[in-house]
Design an enzyme around this catalytic site. Sequence first.
Site, short mmCIF file in Angstrom:
data_model
loop_
_atom_site.label_atom_id
_atom_site.label_comp_id
_atom_site.label_asym_id
_atom_site.label_seq_id
_atom_site.Cartn_x
_atom_site.Cartn_y
_atom_site.Cartn_z
N LYS A 11 0.86 -1.19 0.00
CA LYS A 11 0.00 0.00 0.00
C LYS A 11 0.90 1.24 0.00
O LYS A 11 1.82 1.34 0.81
CB LYS A 11 -0.88 0.01 1.25
CG LYS A 11 -1.67 1.31 1.46
CD LYS A 11 -1.85 1.60 2.95
CE LYS A 11 -0.57 1.67 3.69
NZ LYS A 11 -0.20 2.96 4.25
N ASP A 137 -5.74 0.88 8.17
CA ASP A 137 -5.37 0.63 6.78
C ASP A 137 -6.06 -0.59 6.17
O ASP A 137 -5.98 -0.81 4.96
CB ASP A 137 -3.86 0.44 6.65
CG ASP A 137 -3.10 1.75 6.67
OD1 ASP A 137 -3.72 2.79 6.38
OD2 ASP A 137 -1.89 1.74 6.98
#
Length: 286
Positions: A11, A137
């Site tokens: 990410k 996240d």
Amino acid sequence: MTTIKATAPAKINLTLHVTGQRTDGYHLLDSLVTFAEVGDVISATRAVDMRLTVSGHFAVGVPTDESNLILRAAEALRSVRGITMGAHLHLEKNLPHAAGIGGGSSDAAATLKLLAELWDVDPLPHDHDAVVALGADVPVCLRAPTPCRMRGIGDHLTDFTALPRAAMVLVNPGVEVPTPATFQGLKTKRNPSMGDLPTGATLPEFAAWLNEQRNDLHPPAAAIAPEIDEALTLLRNQRGVLWAGMSGSGATCVALVKDMGAARQVARPIQIRKGSWWVVPTPLLS
């Protein structure tokens, strides 16, 4: 027995604006998140019990008990969907630890999708309470590989499909930066948001927009690990780099370039100069 696999992509926070903090301690964010092709690999096989094994370059130090976010994600799915069977999970750990690229969160999100397929149940949506409880996240990683604008505590997501085609170079100088310590080092936790995203921008225009944005965690992270600024300097001095910044809470730094050929050219001299660093050219997923 059938074994299925999934990639948990790195990410990448192209921006990270810290806009506030709630009374319960959660920070409010405004971040443009995308994903790289490089990532961890998770495989799963049906079983009576739950078990996790780990291999790969960064396997050392990865827990295999219930403290691992992969097993926590599996138990969350089992609880919500009323699953009684288990799974043998294997993690090929290719991403560095505490690196600001969501390794654990992406692993958890990939596990949720993988086990929903393995157990033949409906997957959990990104805004489900059980997903949000796994970490800020995890919801955005559940949307991978779609780029997203992430706001709130990570639970308010808007797809952003207007990213120009590009590649990246990821550089981690081999230092771990604890996320709590980085947030504690913020001088202020109420900063301006990103504003409007650049829909329809060319790659140079998008890079120019990125240069006007921030990662508010960069200063406190660099105070903990000065190698971050060294990595950024090396990237910015390479021909073809349109923008470079730190991802998440660090210490991974990211350079944006036009294509994989340019990415390899940028990566190579840093790989030679810094043989112990993790330096990876990779496509930008969109």
